[in-house]
Design a protein around this motif. Structure first.
Motif, PDB file in Angstrom:
ATOM      1  N   ILE A  36      13.712  -7.564   0.326  1.00  0.00           N
ATOM      2  CA  ILE A  36      13.455  -6.176  -0.069  1.00  0.00           C
ATOM      3  C   ILE A  36      14.755  -5.402   0.125  1.00  0.00           C
ATOM      4  O   ILE A  36      15.278  -5.335   1.246  1.00  0.00           O
ATOM      5  N   SER A  37      15.268  -4.815  -0.945  1.00  0.00           N
ATOM      6  CA  SER A  37      16.525  -4.063  -0.860  1.00  0.00           C
ATOM      7  C   SER A  37      16.269  -2.662  -0.302  1.00  0.00           C
ATOM      8  O   SER A  37      15.121  -2.210  -0.202  1.00  0.00           O
ATOM      9  N   ASP A  39      17.022   0.073  -1.809  1.00  0.00           N
ATOM     10  CA  ASP A  39      16.486   0.869  -2.913  1.00  0.00           C
ATOM     11  C   ASP A  39      14.970   0.686  -3.030  1.00  0.00           C
ATOM     12  O   ASP A  39      14.219   1.653  -3.199  1.00  0.00           O
ATOM     13  N   GLU A  40      14.530  -0.556  -2.920  1.00  0.00           N
ATOM     14  CA  GLU A  40      13.086  -0.826  -2.984  1.00  0.00           C
ATOM     15  C   GLU A  40      12.374  -0.232  -1.775  1.00  0.00           C
ATOM     16  O   GLU A  40      11.240   0.233  -1.886  1.00  0.00           O
ATOM     17  N   GLN A  43      11.817   3.273  -2.578  1.00  0.00           N
ATOM     18  CA  GLN A  43      10.713   3.406  -3.540  1.00  0.00           C
ATOM     19  C   GLN A  43       9.363   3.295  -2.835  1.00  0.00           C
ATOM     20  O   GLN A  43       8.427   4.028  -3.145  1.00  0.00           O
ATOM     21  N   ALA A  49       6.916   2.435  -5.725  1.00  0.00           N
ATOM     22  CA  ALA A  49       7.133   0.993  -5.844  1.00  0.00           C
ATOM     23  C   ALA A  49       5.905   0.319  -6.453  1.00  0.00           C
ATOM     24  O   ALA A  49       4.790   0.846  -6.388  1.00  0.00           O
ATOM     25  N   LEU A  53       4.873  -5.085  -4.247  1.00  0.00           N
ATOM     26  CA  LEU A  53       5.952  -4.886  -3.291  1.00  0.00           C
ATOM     27  C   LEU A  53       5.474  -4.089  -2.078  1.00  0.00           C
ATOM     28  O   LEU A  53       5.791  -4.407  -0.936  1.00  0.00           O
TER      29      LEU A  53
END
Length: 165
Positions: A36-37, A39-40, A43, A49, A53
């Motif tokens: 999981i980045s 950015d994610e 989100q 998201a 996720l």
């Protein structure tokens, strides 16, 4: 060493340990089939998201990470308490007989209670806690003589209880 230098060194050590803990938590969150980045993660925090996720983070990984964090904190606190009470840097639950009390009740449950009568996922942790608490209380109570308890007496009684159980 001056007091100011000692204070700065302590603050730097706490900051370094906090950074190491944050990196370890991030690595643990990303341990799995899909990473999981950042950015994610943003989100997910905003609610933008995908559901899969969000499910992966909130329902699967975050409980595991928080449980590991709380268990580690609890174990370190228990170790500090045992070492502080016994005034012995080598004290552990095995020396004081606490492990033996937990193991005795768990083994008695497995041997004497018919399978399926009581769910073992509920009973085993409760019995282990009850056995360890009973032995810890018995060891403390037996070490008190004339209203005072000595760490040496506590350790000797704990070893005797561990051996007997």
């Amino acid at each position: 060493m001056t007091e100011t230098l000692r204070r700065h060194r302590g603050a730097a050590m706490i900051a370094l340990l906090a950074l190491a803990a944050a990196l370890a938590l991030w690595a643990d969150i990303n341990a799995g089939y899909r990473s999981i980045s950042l950015d994610e993660l943003g989100q997910i925090a905003r609610g933008a998201a995908p559901a899969s996720l969000t499910y992966t983070l909130v329902e699967l990984r975050l409980p595991r990470v928080l449980t590991a964090l709380l268990v580690g904190a609890g174990l370190s606190l228990a170790g500090c308490l045992l070492q502080g009470v016994s005034r012995n840097d080598m004290a552990d639950p095995g020396v004081l007989g606490i492990n033996a009390g937990a193991g005795l009740l768990v083994a008695a449950f497995i041997v004497f209670v018919p399978a399926g009568l009581i769910p073992s996922t509920v009973a085993l942790p409760l019995l282990a806690f009850a056995g360890s608490a009973a032995v810890a209380f018995a060891g403390w109570r037996l070490s008190v003589v004339r209203g005072a308890s000595s760490p040496r007496r506590l350790l000797l009684i704990g070893v005797a209880l561990a051996t007997g159980l």
